[in-house]
Design a protein around this motif. Structure first.
Motif, short mmCIF file in Angstrom:
data_model
loop_
_atom_site.label_atom_id
_atom_site.label_comp_id
_atom_site.label_asym_id
_atom_site.label_seq_id
_atom_site.Cartn_x
_atom_site.Cartn_y
_atom_site.Cartn_z
N ILE A 187 -4.97 -4.49 11.78
CA ILE A 187 -4.24 -4.87 10.57
C ILE A 187 -3.08 -3.91 10.33
O ILE A 187 -1.97 -4.32 9.94
CB ILE A 187 -5.20 -4.89 9.37
CG1 ILE A 187 -6.21 -6.05 9.51
CG2 ILE A 187 -4.41 -5.05 8.06
CD1 ILE A 187 -7.28 -6.06 8.45
N ASN A 188 -3.32 -2.63 10.55
CA ASN A 188 -2.26 -1.63 10.35
C ASN A 188 -1.11 -1.85 11.33
O ASN A 188 0.07 -1.79 10.94
CB ASN A 188 -2.86 -0.23 10.51
CG ASN A 188 -1.82 0.85 10.25
OD1 ASN A 188 -1.27 0.95 9.16
ND2 ASN A 188 -1.54 1.66 11.27
N LYS A 189 -1.45 -2.11 12.61
CA LYS A 189 -0.40 -2.35 13.61
C LYS A 189 0.41 -3.61 13.28
O LYS A 189 1.63 -3.64 13.44
CB LYS A 189 -1.01 -2.47 15.00
CG LYS A 189 -1.48 -1.14 15.58
CD LYS A 189 -1.98 -1.33 17.00
CE LYS A 189 -2.40 0.01 17.61
NZ LYS A 189 -2.89 -0.15 19.00
N GLU A 190 -0.31 -4.64 12.84
CA GLU A 190 0.40 -5.88 12.51
C GLU A 190 1.27 -5.69 11.28
O GLU A 190 2.34 -6.29 11.17
CB GLU A 190 -0.61 -7.01 12.28
CG GLU A 190 -1.28 -7.50 13.56
CD GLU A 190 -0.26 -8.04 14.54
OE1 GLU A 190 0.11 -9.22 14.43
OE2 GLU A 190 0.20 -7.28 15.41
N SER A 191 0.81 -4.84 10.35
CA SER A 191 1.66 -4.54 9.18
C SER A 191 2.92 -3.81 9.62
O SER A 191 4.02 -4.08 9.11
CB SER A 191 0.88 -3.69 8.19
OG SER A 191 -0.26 -4.37 7.72
N GLU A 192 2.76 -2.90 10.56
CA GLU A 192 3.93 -2.21 11.09
C GLU A 192 4.87 -3.18 11.79
O GLU A 192 6.10 -3.06 11.70
CB GLU A 192 3.48 -1.11 12.06
CG GLU A 192 2.76 0.05 11.38
CD GLU A 192 2.30 1.09 12.39
OE1 GLU A 192 2.48 0.85 13.61
OE2 GLU A 192 1.78 2.14 11.96
N ARG A 193 4.27 -4.14 12.49
CA ARG A 193 5.12 -5.13 13.18
C ARG A 193 5.85 -6.01 12.18
O ARG A 193 7.00 -6.42 12.41
CB ARG A 193 4.28 -5.98 14.13
CG ARG A 193 5.12 -6.70 15.18
CD ARG A 193 4.29 -7.04 16.40
NE ARG A 193 3.39 -8.14 16.15
CZ ARG A 193 3.72 -9.43 16.33
NH1 ARG A 193 4.93 -9.72 16.76
NH2 ARG A 193 2.86 -10.37 16.11
N LEU A 194 5.19 -6.35 11.08
CA LEU A 194 5.88 -7.10 10.04
C LEU A 194 7.06 -6.31 9.48
O LEU A 194 8.12 -6.86 9.19
CB LEU A 194 4.91 -7.45 8.91
CG LEU A 194 3.96 -8.63 9.15
CD1 LEU A 194 2.98 -8.76 8.00
CD2 LEU A 194 4.73 -9.92 9.33
#
Length: 298
Positions: A187-194
């Motif tokens: 979730i943290n990585k995907e938030s960074e990708r967003l």
């Protein structure tokens, strides 16, 4: 020499006139056609020379003949020839002036034509420049549309992953700590990708100005593929499609590139594969080749 040609040519008629009987000879009337023929062959100015020559010819004829040559006849012929010569000279001047005027007019029109052609060429050049600028603007607009469409498509994958893992964490309380931490990490990585995708939208202005930025670093392709598979795993499970990876058994050579851009490419490929696969499985693999690295999604 050419300007005196008529004098020499017509003075040569004196022996002919003398032998033929001078002014009482029937062939004397050939002198006038001779003048007209020479004038037609050369120019109107030549008629003046011919007339003056015949004046001299008539003046000399009485000295070469035994026949009486009336003074009034000589005078009449000389005056007639002089008038004809004067008229021819005047006509020659008029024609010469008209010719010069025509030449000047032609040169003027030629100059105007050249100026007009130059202006037409300049206008055509400006039209071509405007057309090129318009085409560039249209291409920029198309790029903007494709970019927004691509970003919209890329936003779906991280949003789906965040939503899926969040729902799992909220729905199941008996998840072990390792799994929970793994999901939170995703979730943290995907938030960074967003966040990165949001920055990409801001990069659109830079892309239009040709100043797109790339963050080049050392990238482990195997780790990048594993991360992409983890991110897309919940989306694939929701459709009941397994994801498999085929990575080289040995460690592969790291490459230089923009990790976020490469991850976007792999995620887009996997997302499309999940979207358009009804049954079966999806395989993500890596092959190291001489001077290149191949990543494929089947």
């Amino acid at each position: 020499m050419k300007k005196f040609f008529f004098y020499f040519a017509l003075i040569a008629l004196i022996p002919v006139a003398y032998v033929s009987g001078n002014v009482v000879s029937p062939v004397r009337f050939l002198f006038y056609p001779a003048i007209l023929m020479l004038t037609a062959v050369f120019s109107a100015k030549a008629l003046l020379q011919a007339s003056l020559t015949f004046c001299l010819l008539y003046a000399l004829l009485p000295f070469g003949t035994e026949h009486a040559y009336p003074l009034n006849t000589v005078t009449l012929n000389i005056v007639s020839l002089l008038l004809m010569g004067a008229a021819a000279g005047r006509l020659s001047d008029i024609l010469s002036q008209e010719k010069n005027s025509l030449i000047k007019t032609t040169e003027t029109y030629q100059g105007l034509t050249n100026v007009l052609n130059l202006k037409i060429m300049n206008l055509q050049s400006k039209i071509d420049s405007l057309s090129e600028a318009q085409e560039h603007l249209m291409e920029t607009d198309r790029n903007k549309t494709r970019f927004i469409s691509g970003v919209s498509h890329e936003l779906k994958a991280p949003l789906s992953s965040i939503r899926s893992f969040s729902e799992i964490l909220l729905s199941y309380e008996d998840i072990d700590d390792d799994t929970r931490n793994e999901f939170l990490e995703i979730i943290n990585k995907e938030s960074e990708r967003l966040t990165q995708l949001t920055n990409d939208i801001l990069d659109m202005v830079k892309m239009e100005s040709g100043k797109m930025e790339w963050h080049i670093d050392t990238v482990d392709i195997s780790e990048l593929v594993r991360s992409a598979v983890k991110i897309m795993l919940p989306l694939a499970k929701s459709k009941g499609i397994p994801l498999e990876t085929l990575l080289p058994g040995k460690s592969i050579t790291p490459i230089r590139g923009d990790a976020n851009r490469l991850l976007q490419v792999v995620l887009n490929l996997i997302s499309n594969a999940v979207k358009f696969t009804a049954q079966g499985k999806i395989v993500i693999g890596v092959e190291e080749r001489p001077h290149e690295m191949k990543i494929y999604v089947t």
